[in-house]
Structures are given as C-alpha cells and as structure tokens.
Scaffold this motif. Structure first.
Motif, PDB file in Angstrom:
ATOM      1  N   ASP A 159       0.814  -1.227   0.000  1.00 12.83           N
ATOM      2  CA  ASP A 159       0.000   0.000   0.000  1.00 12.83           C
ATOM      3  C   ASP A 159       0.845   1.274   0.000  1.00 12.83           C
ATOM      4  OD1 ASP A 159      -2.405  -1.172  -0.238  1.00 12.83           O
ATOM      5  OD2 ASP A 159      -3.002  -0.978   1.865  1.00 12.83           O
ATOM      6  N   CYS A 160       1.946   1.250   0.793  1.00 13.12           N
ATOM      7  CA  CYS A 160       2.778   2.467   0.866  1.00 13.12           C
ATOM      8  C   CYS A 160       3.378   2.785  -0.502  1.00 13.12           C
ATOM      9  CB  CYS A 160       3.885   2.296   1.904  1.00 13.12           C
ATOM     10  SG  CYS A 160       4.809   0.747   1.774  1.00 13.12           S
ATOM     11  N   CYS A 161       3.731   1.747  -1.246  1.00  8.65           N
ATOM     12  CA  CYS A 161       4.349   1.953  -2.567  1.00  8.65           C
ATOM     13  C   CYS A 161       3.304   2.401  -3.584  1.00  8.65           C
ATOM     14  CB  CYS A 161       5.038   0.680  -3.036  1.00  8.65           C
ATOM     15  SG  CYS A 161       6.219   0.013  -1.842  1.00  8.65           S
ATOM     16  N   ILE A 162       2.081   1.884  -3.476  1.00 14.36           N
ATOM     17  CA  ILE A 162       0.993   2.328  -4.370  1.00 14.36           C
ATOM     18  C   ILE A 162       0.717   3.807  -4.122  1.00 14.36           C
ATOM     19  CG2 ILE A 162      -1.450   2.060  -4.971  1.00 14.36           C
ATOM     20  CD1 ILE A 162      -1.248  -0.864  -4.116  1.00 14.36           C
ATOM     21  N   PRO A 209       9.478   0.434  -5.371  1.00 14.23           N
ATOM     22  CA  PRO A 209       9.256   0.677  -3.941  1.00 14.23           C
ATOM     23  C   PRO A 209       9.077   2.172  -3.664  1.00 14.23           C
ATOM     24  CG  PRO A 209      11.575   0.325  -4.350  1.00 14.23           C
ATOM     25  CD  PRO A 209      10.885   0.123  -5.669  1.00 14.23           C
ATOM     26  N   CYS A 210       8.485   2.515  -2.510  1.00 10.38           N
ATOM     27  CA  CYS A 210       8.308   3.933  -2.185  1.00 10.38           C
ATOM     28  C   CYS A 210       9.614   4.545  -1.683  1.00 10.38           C
ATOM     29  CB  CYS A 210       7.196   4.108  -1.158  1.00 10.38           C
ATOM     30  SG  CYS A 210       7.454   3.191   0.364  1.00 10.38           S
ATOM     31  N   ARG A 211      10.481   3.691  -1.134  1.00 10.04           N
ATOM     32  CA  ARG A 211      11.808   4.130  -0.683  1.00 10.04           C
ATOM     33  C   ARG A 211      12.781   2.968  -0.813  1.00 10.04           C
ATOM     34  NH1 ARG A 211      11.703   7.656   4.544  1.00 10.04           N
ATOM     35  NH2 ARG A 211      13.247   6.118   5.146  1.00 10.04           N
ATOM     36  N   ASP A 213      14.430   1.775   1.436  1.00 10.70           N
ATOM     37  CA  ASP A 213      14.408   0.952   2.659  1.00 10.70           C
ATOM     38  C   ASP A 213      12.959   0.639   3.054  1.00 10.70           C
ATOM     39  OD1 ASP A 213      13.637   3.481   3.418  1.00 10.70           O
ATOM     40  OD2 ASP A 213      14.748   3.455   5.312  1.00 10.70           O
ATOM     41  N   CYS A 214      12.049   0.596   2.079  1.00 13.15           N
ATOM     42  CA  CYS A 214      10.627   0.349   2.375  1.00 13.15           C
ATOM     43  C   CYS A 214      10.462  -0.986   3.130  1.00 13.15           C
ATOM     44  CB  CYS A 214       9.841   0.310   1.066  1.00 13.15           C
ATOM     45  SG  CYS A 214       8.195  -0.420   1.244  1.00 13.15           S
ATOM     46  N   PRO A 215       9.952  -0.941   4.369  1.00  9.71           N
ATOM     47  CA  PRO A 215       9.847  -2.172   5.176  1.00  9.71           C
ATOM     48  C   PRO A 215       8.924  -3.210   4.539  1.00  9.71           C
ATOM     49  CG  PRO A 215       9.511  -0.217   6.540  1.00  9.71           C
ATOM     50  CD  PRO A 215       9.535   0.253   5.112  1.00  9.71           C
ATOM     51  N   ALA A 216       7.817  -2.763   3.936  1.00  8.38           N
ATOM     52  CA  ALA A 216       6.876  -3.718   3.333  1.00  8.38           C
ATOM     53  C   ALA A 216       7.512  -4.439   2.143  1.00  8.38           C
ATOM     54  CB  ALA A 216       5.611  -2.986   2.902  1.00  8.38           C
ATOM     55  N   THR A 217       8.284  -3.688   1.355  1.00  6.12           N
ATOM     56  CA  THR A 217       8.962  -4.282   0.197  1.00  6.12           C
ATOM     57  C   THR A 217      10.022  -5.288   0.647  1.00  6.12           C
ATOM     58  OG1 THR A 217       8.574  -2.307  -1.142  1.00  6.12           O
ATOM     59  CG2 THR A 217      10.358  -3.754  -1.849  1.00  6.12           C
ATOM     60  N   ARG A 218      10.778  -4.915   1.687  1.00  5.22           N
ATOM     61  CA  ARG A 218      11.821  -5.826   2.190  1.00  5.22           C
ATOM     62  C   ARG A 218      11.223  -7.126   2.693  1.00  5.22           C
ATOM     63  NH1 ARG A 218      14.736  -2.392   6.523  1.00  5.22           N
ATOM     64  NH2 ARG A 218      15.841  -4.327   6.938  1.00  5.22           N
TER      65      ARG A 218
HETATM   66 ZN   LIG Z   1       6.583   0.998   0.239  1.00  8.62          ZN
END
Ligand SMILES: [Zn+2]
Length: 333
Positions: A159-162, A209-211, A213-218
């Motif tokens: 969701d954060c990346c979307i 990814p949104c960053r 270091d995006c935690p959800a992506t990792r």
């Molecule tokens: Zn993200």
C-alpha cells in the motif's frame, strides 16, 4: 570450480518452473511467475504467441494457475503509432493492434500475433481486467486513475508503494526513480528493494518501492527469496549477485548496471550492461563501454579511460520523461 555465468544471462532452473522458461526461451518474468505460483502475487500478466495458447494453459494448470485470455494483438513498430496517433510518443514499451480473442489472422503474421493473458491461483480474480493505454481514432487514451490503484493491489504491491506511485509517477513532470531516490535521502539502500533489474530476471520485486528501505517491500521480497531458495538455490545466489551491482540511472526506462564499484561520486567498472529498451540508452552503451570509470556532476556524466577524460554525456532534463541522473549501489542487508 566453474566460473560465474555472465550477468543478465537467461536463467534456466534445474526443475521448478523450468518449463515456463523453456516456453518463452527467456527468463525475464521467471520470478514473477514463481511469486504467483507460490502465492505471493495474486495476479500477473504475460504475452504469449496466440497459436501456443493451449500449451501455455496446460503448463500453468500444472502449477495450479488459471489463465484468462484478454486480447490478441499484432505487434507493430512503435514509430507507426507515434506517427499516426495523438500522444503516440507517450506510449510504453509494447505497441500493438488489438483483435478480438480467437480472431483469425493471416498465417504470415503468426510470429507477430500475441495474446495478452492474466494468471492467478484464484479464478475469481481473473474477472478483473486490466487496462493499457489504447489508441482509438488516432488518439491515445489512458486508463482511469482509480483503476490503476485497484490493480496495484491485485498485482501484489504494498500500500505504501501504491500511495507513492500515485503521488509521483507522472512522467510528464518527474523521473519516478529520481523521486524515490530523493525520498530515500539519508536512508540505507537495501538490496531487496532494488527494482533496477526487475525486467531482466534478477529481482525479487516487480513494483517500484516507495523508498530504498521500504519495510513492506523488504518483507515481501525476503519471503519470496526464502521460498525460492528452498526450490532453486542457484537462482537466489544469482539474483543476490545482480542486486548489489552499482547503477547509473537516467530515468525509468534508461539505466545502466555495472560490474564495478561505486565510491562517492565515482564509479569504476570492468563492464557495463543495459537492461532497458529505450533506444537513446542503446546508443550510449558503446560510449560508456569505452571507459573504465565515470563521474556524475549535475546532469553530466564524465567518462574516463585510464584516468583520461574520453567522453561527456548530457542528460535530457526537459520534456516528457525527464532525466534526472543519479548513481546508486544497493549495499545494505
Ligand atoms: Zn513501500
């Protein structure tokens, strides 16, 4: 001890999903397919030769995936669309003329006739279609924005990346990768969040990814990696190797990956690779290959050979899909 295979080589698994690579004679979407089979990715799409549909369906069934044919297209050179349609230059990589699924086509066109398909373990999900930009009466029409967001979730993106995609993925204003890079200033660059090799087999993610270091992506990438490691450990070793390589990014469809080392603003290298399709990037490849080091200063790349300046490459920061170059190496576990 055998030598390492060349970087960006087609990967042929020992067993798991080997028939998918054999079908395509290419491993570009191998990890996406694995993610779908293993239940990490709800939905994926693919392009297949129309005349091989039944064979493909059986292959997918053997992995528990349902297939829905979406549209059949005859691929055409993108210059034809650019010349004929308003907005034609804003189209993405694949340009084609649409036909109804099951439509007849001349035998001589067979090699260029592709069917677009969706795959999912969940048959119900296949009821959702997905839009691509289409040309109607010589004008490019873009899909409604609300649909893009829904599809992001169906495709398994965090969701954060979307959310970030929704804010900054505007090619008329931004370089989306440079926006992610700016958003990540001061943050560690985790190699699991590296999207730069995702269209060429060697990545655990299939979204931006949104960053860095995006935690959800990792978390998502780490889980897929662990599952693939159980079935195809050599693939994991090769993906890990690719994700840590330094890169020079111009914009989303034009970046270079190096067998080399990045220190500060200077990249020294033995070899340069171009995993993208943008033709202006293709033209830069031999210019970069002449060098063994480069430095980035603003929008200018300076190329060196044995300490001598041999070339200067100027990024194009104006217009559609602006280039805001940066250097990056994903080096954090
Ligand atoms: Zn993200």
């Amino acid at each position: 001890m055998s030598a390492e295979p060349p970087l960006f080589a087609t990967y042929r698994p020992a067993s798991f999903c080997r028939d998918f690579v054999d079908f395509h004679r290419d491993s570009g979407q191998l990890l996406v397919f694995m993610a779908c089979v293993l239940g990490f990715k709800p939905l994926m799409d693919d392009w297949i030769p129309a005349w091989r549909m039944e064979e493909y369906r059986q292959l997918c069934r053997s992995y528990g995936l349902h297939v829905r044919a979406d549209v059949t297209k005859i691929l055409i050179p993108r210059e034809r669309a650019e010349a004929r349609a308003m907005g034609g230059t804003t189209l993405s990589s694949t340009v084609a003329v649409g036909l109804p699924v099951g439509a007849g086509f001349p035998e001589r066109a067979r090699a260029n006739v592709r069917t677009h398909v969706f795959l999912s373990r969940d048959r119900d999900l296949l009821r959702h279609g997905m839009w691509y930009p289409v040309i109607v009466k010589d004008r490019v029409l873009w899909p409604p924005y609300a649909d893009i967001l829904t599809y992001g979730r169906l495709l398994g993106y965090p969701d954060c990346c979307i959310r970030f995609f929704r804010q900054r993925n505007d090619w008329s204003r931004f370089s989306f990768l440079a926006e992610i890079h700016r958003e990540s200033r001061g943050a560690p660059r985790h190699w699991l969040c590296n999207p730069l090799t995702k269209d060429r087999t060697y990545s655990y993610i299939y979204h931006m990814p949104c960053r860095w270091d995006c935690p959800a992506t990792r978390k998502l990438a780490g889980r897929l990696r662990s599952e693939v490691a159980l079935r195809e450990p050599e693939l994991v070793r090769q993906v890990d190797r690719h994700l840590r390589l330094p890169a020079l990014v111009f914009y989303e469809r034009k970046h270079f990956v190096f067998d080399g080392t990045l220190q500060g603003n200077r990249l020294t290298y033995r070899k340069v690779y171009y995993p993208d399709g943008d033709l202006t990037g293709q033209a830069l490849l031999p210019r970069l290959a002449r060098g063994d080091a480069l430095e980035l200063e603003g929008d200018t790349v300076r190329v060196f050979r044995d300490g001598e300046l041999v070339d200067r490459i100027q990024a194009r920061s104006e217009g559609f899909a602006p280039e805001h170059p940066f250097l990056i190496q994903f080096d954090r576990d």
